[in-house]
Design an enzyme around this catalytic site. Sequence first.
Site, PDB file in Angstrom:
ATOM      1  N   GLN A  41     -14.529  29.495  21.625  1.00 37.74           N
ATOM      2  CA  GLN A  41     -15.407  29.251  20.440  1.00 37.74           C
ATOM      3  C   GLN A  41     -15.751  29.660  18.535  1.00 37.74           C
ATOM      4  OE1 GLN A  41     -14.921  25.795  20.573  1.00 37.74           O
ATOM      5  NE2 GLN A  41     -14.471  25.818  22.843  1.00 37.74           N
ATOM      6  N   CYS A  91     -11.901  20.230  29.583  1.00 35.32           N
ATOM      7  CA  CYS A  91     -12.065  21.423  30.586  1.00 35.32           C
ATOM      8  C   CYS A  91     -12.151  20.166  31.944  1.00 35.32           C
ATOM      9  CB  CYS A  91     -11.632  22.511  31.070  1.00 35.32           C
ATOM     10  SG  CYS A  91     -11.043  23.658  29.983  1.00 35.32           S
TER      11      CYS A  91
END
Lengths: 394, 394
Positions: free
Chosen positions: B178, B323
């Site tokens: 990220q 996810c």
Amino acid sequence: MKKIYLDHSATSPLDREVFEEMKPYFSLKFGNASSLHSFGREAYEAVERGRERVAKVLNCKPNEVFFTSGGTEADNWALKGVALASKGKKHIITSSIEHHAVLHTCQYLEKNGYEVTYLPVDGYGFVKPEDVEDAVRKDTFIISVMHANNEIGTIEPIEEIGRIAREKGVYFHSDGVQSFCKIPTDVNKLNVDMFSISAHKFYGPKGIGALYIREGTTLEPLLHGGGHERGMRSGTENVPGIVGLGAASEIGSKRMERDAEKMIALRDRLVRETLKIKDSWLNGHPVKRLPNNAHFCFSLIEGESLILYLDEKGIAASTGSACSSKSLEPSHVLLRIGLKHEEAHGSLRITLGRENTREEMDYMLKVLPEQVEKLRELSPFKTKKQLSSFKSTE
Amino acid sequence: MKKIYLDHSATSPLDREVFEEMKPYFSLKFGNASSLHSFGREAYEAVERGRERVAKVLNCKPNEVFFTSGGTEADNWALKGVALASKGKKHIITSSIEHHAVLHTCQYLEKNGYEVTYLPVDGYGFVKPEDVEDAVRKDTFIISVMHANNEIGTIEPIEEIGRIAREKGVYFHSDGVQSFCKIPTDVNKLNVDMFSISAHKFYGPKGIGALYIREGTTLEPLLHGGGHERGMRSGTENVPGIVGLGAASEIGSKRMERDAEKMIALRDRLVRETLKIKDSWLNGHPVKRLPNNAHFCFSLIEGESLILYLDEKGIAASTGSACSSKSLEPSHVLLRIGLKHEEAHGSLRITLGRENTREEMDYMLKVLPEQVEKLRELSPFKTKKQLSSFKSTE
């Protein structure tokens, strides 16, 4: 200089039609297939459509197709995944001419307490089904024999090996990286429980493949994480890759028969003419081989030098596996079919594609004998005596 | 209806310029990077150029960059690879708010005889470096703490944790999926030995990532086979993917500062205005967070419902990790920073991208309070009493 690509078993160009299908999924329909919103749902649908198209060619259910990053991951997963799930069992059967993705995975497992039987092959590269049967032990948990060999193109008797595996209650995996979309790969006819494929070998994109896993097969994931692929293979879905894999599967299977016919005709003529070169021979079986594969040896020649000479003339070919092309070791496949080290060094693999033409073969057949001749002129062993001591097709 | 994409931490669209660089490598320069001929050499050069571009952003040597299929594979590889190479040692330290690619890999390793310390975090999601120090044992072989959290955006004190790891002689891995191209990721300043990145998080393609491995770090391969990536990661190189990863890294790092500035301005206004909604609060630290991340909770609301309501209005957002978006479990990250189950369910993650505008934020700020209101109207718990029993920003 026009370039002629004759190395399709190393990789193939992405089909233009396949690319057109992939394009929207890069920058427009770019969602994460796990997201709940419309971008995500669009991506999810593309993934599932890709799965259906692959399943159709394998003649399996879509939920038996699991996407991977390619053939190597699929092979690693099948072997290690079943090993991890088969507690108490420790024996693997494979052939001695598998791709390194299987062989090196087996060697890794050997280092970690597993035992591996590497089956011999005959002069054509065939595994004998009876050898498989004899090798099965009580603690055998998997048999892995490739569908078609990546170097010499030999098509293994998979159906029979699969029947034996089923009788013995052992899982059967086959590396189908070279066979998928080149010869029929109905997983039910082939009696396989697992089957590896890789998109870039049949005009799909690089970086995507799949493992077929028959329903009821127990194996552990290789990659842990977000629980993608129903918990079996984590990692954000490669949506454009999956779209490409699906499209390439559909197109490839539709074209398979007529492409094979065309390539066999070109290939067989290439073989006939090439074998007129003195002290040359064909490796693998004359008929039971991939439709696009021709694999030769020329005595007194270094295959790598021949590849570079051909490259200078605009022809791309290989000595065998691309993966091993920078290694100085002779091919394990050629040694196992009974060639001597010095013979194995003189190899040339020609793997045709859809777009190759008769004119290209003509050019190849003009250039190849000249280059072989030139290299032999340079060889320190060029006496007649030594030439004749080598194996010959005569 | 115009669509507004505010879920860039799930995935980002492929940058048009990046795509232009990738295009030739699909169907024209399509060679296998391991092939000896000109098609192969061209592909090889593209792969090495990609490696150099990634290395430049990490401030490492090109030979310390190893390509993988994405962040999940990189995380799995770092942890399992070092575990396999650290015979005799069996202790891992990680945080309790890692991405599942790290957490589930740790759980897998626990099932296989390893021991894992999951460090707590404070209310902002910070790991305390002194907790890391206290957790180190003689048999600790790896510390893995993410650079920035994927849900709440908290930037962890990696430099300090890295210093401790080095003092203690323990390898330090950080999941940088990220943070890469969002905040500086100089691996030497961060004191990391391994660092995972994933191209599709910063406008590169899906299906490609990398693991930075500091020279001298000992780990085993996860994928065995043809010996690609100097024997460390087998599998035919995903050439267009690597070209895309390299291009996205270069472009992303060049734009990083001004993109961050722009996104922070938009984000901070969004946060200020959103917090005017009754019984709402911001998760994570107000400043030490990713420049594009805002993460809220709204009491008495199901985050999934809010996502679907926003989606109907053309806005793509998420509750947290993509996810886990289809899971009914509340986020482990939100529970670990101290939220109750019912609080954690009402989450909304907004992650901005380069192209988002002030006008889009205006629209969001018009739609969001309406949808929150609507959902609360439908809530079976909408009495005033219950509302006020929830945490508030006041």
